[in-house]
Design a protein around this motif. Structure first.
Motif, PDB file in Angstrom:
ATOM      1  N   ASN A  25      -8.663  21.864  13.039  1.00 57.10           N
ATOM      2  CA  ASN A  25      -9.847  21.768  12.187  1.00 57.10           C
ATOM      3  C   ASN A  25     -10.717  20.555  12.503  1.00 57.10           C
ATOM      4  O   ASN A  25     -11.799  20.408  11.943  1.00 57.10           O
ATOM      5  N   SER A  26     -10.252  19.678  13.367  1.00 55.78           N
ATOM      6  CA  SER A  26     -11.009  18.475  13.721  1.00 55.78           C
ATOM      7  C   SER A  26     -10.756  18.183  15.196  1.00 55.78           C
ATOM      8  O   SER A  26     -10.273  19.036  15.947  1.00 55.78           O
ATOM      9  N   GLN A  27     -11.096  16.976  15.616  1.00 59.76           N
ATOM     10  CA  GLN A  27     -10.904  16.585  17.008  1.00 59.76           C
ATOM     11  C   GLN A  27      -9.499  16.039  17.277  1.00 59.76           C
ATOM     12  O   GLN A  27      -9.229  15.562  18.389  1.00 59.76           O
ATOM     13  N   MET A  72     -15.321  19.146  19.708  1.00 53.88           N
ATOM     14  CA  MET A  72     -15.599  20.567  19.887  1.00 53.88           C
ATOM     15  C   MET A  72     -14.931  21.366  18.777  1.00 53.88           C
ATOM     16  O   MET A  72     -13.735  21.228  18.538  1.00 53.88           O
ATOM     17  N   GLN A  73     -15.720  22.180  18.094  1.00 51.42           N
ATOM     18  CA  GLN A  73     -15.188  23.047  17.047  1.00 51.42           C
ATOM     19  C   GLN A  73     -14.937  24.437  17.632  1.00 51.42           C
ATOM     20  O   GLN A  73     -15.791  25.009  18.306  1.00 51.42           O
ATOM     21  N   PHE A  74     -13.728  24.970  17.342  1.00 50.08           N
ATOM     22  CA  PHE A  74     -13.360  26.271  17.884  1.00 50.08           C
ATOM     23  C   PHE A  74     -13.980  27.392  17.066  1.00 50.08           C
ATOM     24  O   PHE A  74     -14.140  27.288  15.845  1.00 50.08           O
ATOM     25  N   LYS A  75     -14.321  28.478  17.738  1.00 49.82           N
ATOM     26  CA  LYS A  75     -14.743  29.674  17.026  1.00 49.82           C
ATOM     27  C   LYS A  75     -13.532  30.329  16.376  1.00 49.82           C
ATOM     28  O   LYS A  75     -12.388  30.063  16.723  1.00 49.82           O
ATOM     29  N   LYS A  76     -13.801  31.218  15.409  1.00 49.00           N
ATOM     30  CA  LYS A  76     -12.723  31.807  14.614  1.00 49.00           C
ATOM     31  C   LYS A  76     -11.747  32.576  15.480  1.00 49.00           C
ATOM     32  O   LYS A  76     -10.526  32.485  15.312  1.00 49.00           O
ATOM     33  N   GLN A  77     -12.280  33.341  16.447  1.00 47.23           N
ATOM     34  CA  GLN A  77     -11.408  34.156  17.295  1.00 47.23           C
ATOM     35  C   GLN A  77     -10.492  33.293  18.155  1.00 47.23           C
ATOM     36  O   GLN A  77      -9.287  33.553  18.272  1.00 47.23           O
ATOM     37  N   LEU A  78     -11.057  32.237  18.744  1.00 47.18           N
ATOM     38  CA  LEU A  78     -10.256  31.354  19.587  1.00 47.18           C
ATOM     39  C   LEU A  78      -9.256  30.558  18.749  1.00 47.18           C
ATOM     40  O   LEU A  78      -8.117  30.319  19.180  1.00 47.18           O
ATOM     41  N   LYS A  79      -9.655  30.165  17.539  1.00 47.88           N
ATOM     42  CA  LYS A  79      -8.751  29.424  16.665  1.00 47.88           C
ATOM     43  C   LYS A  79      -7.551  30.281  16.267  1.00 47.88           C
ATOM     44  O   LYS A  79      -6.404  29.813  16.271  1.00 47.88           O
ATOM     45  N   LEU A 126       0.208  20.868  14.042  1.00 47.40           N
ATOM     46  CA  LEU A 126      -0.662  21.324  15.126  1.00 47.40           C
ATOM     47  C   LEU A 126      -1.786  22.211  14.602  1.00 47.40           C
ATOM     48  O   LEU A 126      -2.930  22.119  15.065  1.00 47.40           O
ATOM     49  N   ILE A 127      -1.493  23.065  13.630  1.00 42.98           N
ATOM     50  CA  ILE A 127      -2.513  23.958  13.087  1.00 42.98           C
ATOM     51  C   ILE A 127      -3.599  23.164  12.363  1.00 42.98           C
ATOM     52  O   ILE A 127      -4.794  23.453  12.480  1.00 42.98           O
ATOM     53  N   LYS A 128      -3.200  22.134  11.622  1.00 39.60           N
ATOM     54  CA  LYS A 128      -4.191  21.306  10.921  1.00 39.60           C
ATOM     55  C   LYS A 128      -5.087  20.547  11.907  1.00 39.60           C
ATOM     56  O   LYS A 128      -6.249  20.277  11.611  1.00 39.60           O
ATOM     57  N   SER A 129      -4.538  20.205  13.066  1.00 40.40           N
ATOM     58  CA  SER A 129      -5.339  19.445  14.046  1.00 40.40           C
ATOM     59  C   SER A 129      -6.474  20.274  14.627  1.00 40.40           C
ATOM     60  O   SER A 129      -7.438  19.715  15.160  1.00 40.40           O
ATOM     61  N   GLY A 141     -15.903  11.088  13.580  1.00 44.73           N
ATOM     62  CA  GLY A 141     -14.988  11.667  12.598  1.00 44.73           C
ATOM     63  C   GLY A 141     -15.250  13.161  12.492  1.00 44.73           C
ATOM     64  O   GLY A 141     -15.098  13.914  13.439  1.00 44.73           O
ATOM     65  N   LYS A 142     -15.692  13.617  11.312  1.00 44.82           N
ATOM     66  CA  LYS A 142     -16.027  15.019  11.108  1.00 44.82           C
ATOM     67  C   LYS A 142     -17.537  15.264  11.150  1.00 44.82           C
ATOM     68  O   LYS A 142     -17.987  16.381  10.966  1.00 44.82           O
TER      69      LYS A 142
END
Length: 409
Positions: free
Chosen positions: A51-53, A1-8, A46-49, A110-111
């Protein structure tokens, strides 16, 4: 699941406020200061994680996702719902002949997303807008459920029709026409047939409790299943829906406004026999109202709901409680015999423009208003409520003489 910008961004702020990075001493000029040590910072990891699963490996972020990510819930495992108008579905719908192939997103590799191809025989129609639902039925066949766009056909006729919802027929109009005739016979036949079937099933179930386990299992699997019963019940529901909606379309082809009674509240009644209760429980009053609401939108019509109290006990000619209903007949005080359902439908139509009786008014208040109107009408004829009761014009239950009111239990 990829997060939207606001939620990220929200999760990044939560990470920054929760975790403080390690400090290291750095000499700057003549001073020694403390700065963040990015090499050993768990916060950056944690922030880098996000961007992926990889964020699923961290229980804290998983808990935040469950807590703050607003999502739908489902309790079925045989269907997939996708938004065909989303950006991810662009170019993922192709057509060859009568077969339309949909590529829907699967699991992440993966990605990259693994796309699943589902061919559907759609004929001349190519559904590619709105929410598409891919469903695997009991036979293992993939079905495609999609929204259908309908045109609103506004009827030029602006006349109003009052309808009385019934059991024998779906609607009885104030114009004297019965709509959805035969509804009661369909419900009665289905109810009686299922009752006989269930009695036989109960005998088999009682026998299964007295035999050996192997035979009991065979009886439960081969004789007490629900597949055939479910198919018959679905067939009955489809027939009732078609019967109601066919005549509801006829109503809105001729009328622009329909005044109906609001039967959404639970109506208390007398104790009835089991067979009567069983049949009334199958009454499709919800399907009647649903047909009115949906078809009125497509036809550009208007549905107005009114309070149903005492609509079948009022004489529509004078708006009083004089007279009495007996079956399909309404016996008036002056000897005229009216069709009971048409009289009730006319009262419903009149109540649509009654400013004194509102939709959510209690029936005791409505009875008081109708009794006042009856008294005024009788006064013009030179009579009173007491004399009307003695002459048989007014039912004694509306104006009891010298008797205390019944207490409710």
């Amino acid at each position: 699941m990829q997060f939207k910008k606001q939620l990220k961004c929200f999760f990044i702020r939560k990470i920054y406020s929760t975790f403080k990075p390690e400090k290291k001493q750095v000499v700057k000029g003549k001073k020694t200061i403390l700065v963040d040590n990015l090499e050993t910072s768990f916060r950056d990891e944690l922030i880098k994680s996000l961007n992926s699963q990889e964020w699923q490996q961290y229980p804290l972020i998983s808990r935040w996702v469950r807590q703050y990510y607003k999502r739908g819930h489902t309790w079925v495992d045989n269907q997939i719902v996708i938004n065909a108008t989303g950006n991810t579905m662009k170019g993922k719908v192709s057509r060859k002949g009568k077969v339309t192939t949909y590529q829907i997103p699967g699991f992440m590799d993966g990605k990259k997303v693994a796309w699943i191809s589902i061919p559907i025989l759609t004929g001349r129609v190519t559904p590619k807008a709105g929410r598409l639902r891919f469903l695997i039925n009991n036979s293992g066949i993939v079905e495609l459920h999609y929204p259908k766009t309908t045109k609103i056909e506004v009827s030029p006729n602006k006349d109003s029709l009052g309808v009385d919802k019934g059991f024998t027929e779906g609607f009885y109009g104030s114009d004297g026409i019965a709509y959805a005739e035969g509804l009661g016979s369909v419900i009665n036949d289905a109810s009686d047939r299922r009752t006989k079937k269930n009695k036989k099933r109960q005998k088999l179930f009682a026998i299964s409790r007295k035999v050996d386990p192997a035979r009991r299992q065979r009886i439960l699997e081969n004789n007490l299943g629900r597949k055939k019963a479910g198919k018959l019940d679905s067939k009955k529901r489809y027939y009732i829906t078609q019967l109601i909606r066919t005549d509801t379309n006829k109503i809105f082809d001729s009328y622009g406004e329909v005044v109906a009674e609001d039967l959404s509240k639970y109506i208390k009644g007398k104790n009835r026999a089991k067979a009567v209760n069983r049949r009334l429980n199958e009454w499709s009053k919800g399907e009647l109202q649903k047909a009115l609401d949906e078809i009125s939108l497509r036809k550009g019509g208007v549905v107005k709901l009114v309070n149903p109290a005492y609509t079948s006990q009022v004489d529509h000619r004078n708006g009083t409680l004089l007279g009495k209903r007996l079956g399909d007949q309404f016996l008036t005080f002056d000897g005229v015999v009216l069709q009971a359902d048409q009289n009730a439908a006319t009262n419903i139509k009149i109540r649509g423009s009654d400013l004194q009786i509102t939709r959510f008014m209690k029936k005791e208040q409505i009875h008081r208003i109708l009794l006042e109107r009856t008294a005024l009408f009788l006064a013009e004829l030179g009579h009173s409520l007491e004399s009307a009761v003695s002459m048989g014009w007014l039912d004694e239950k509306h104006h009891p003489q010298g008797k205390p009111p019944r207490r409710r239990r």
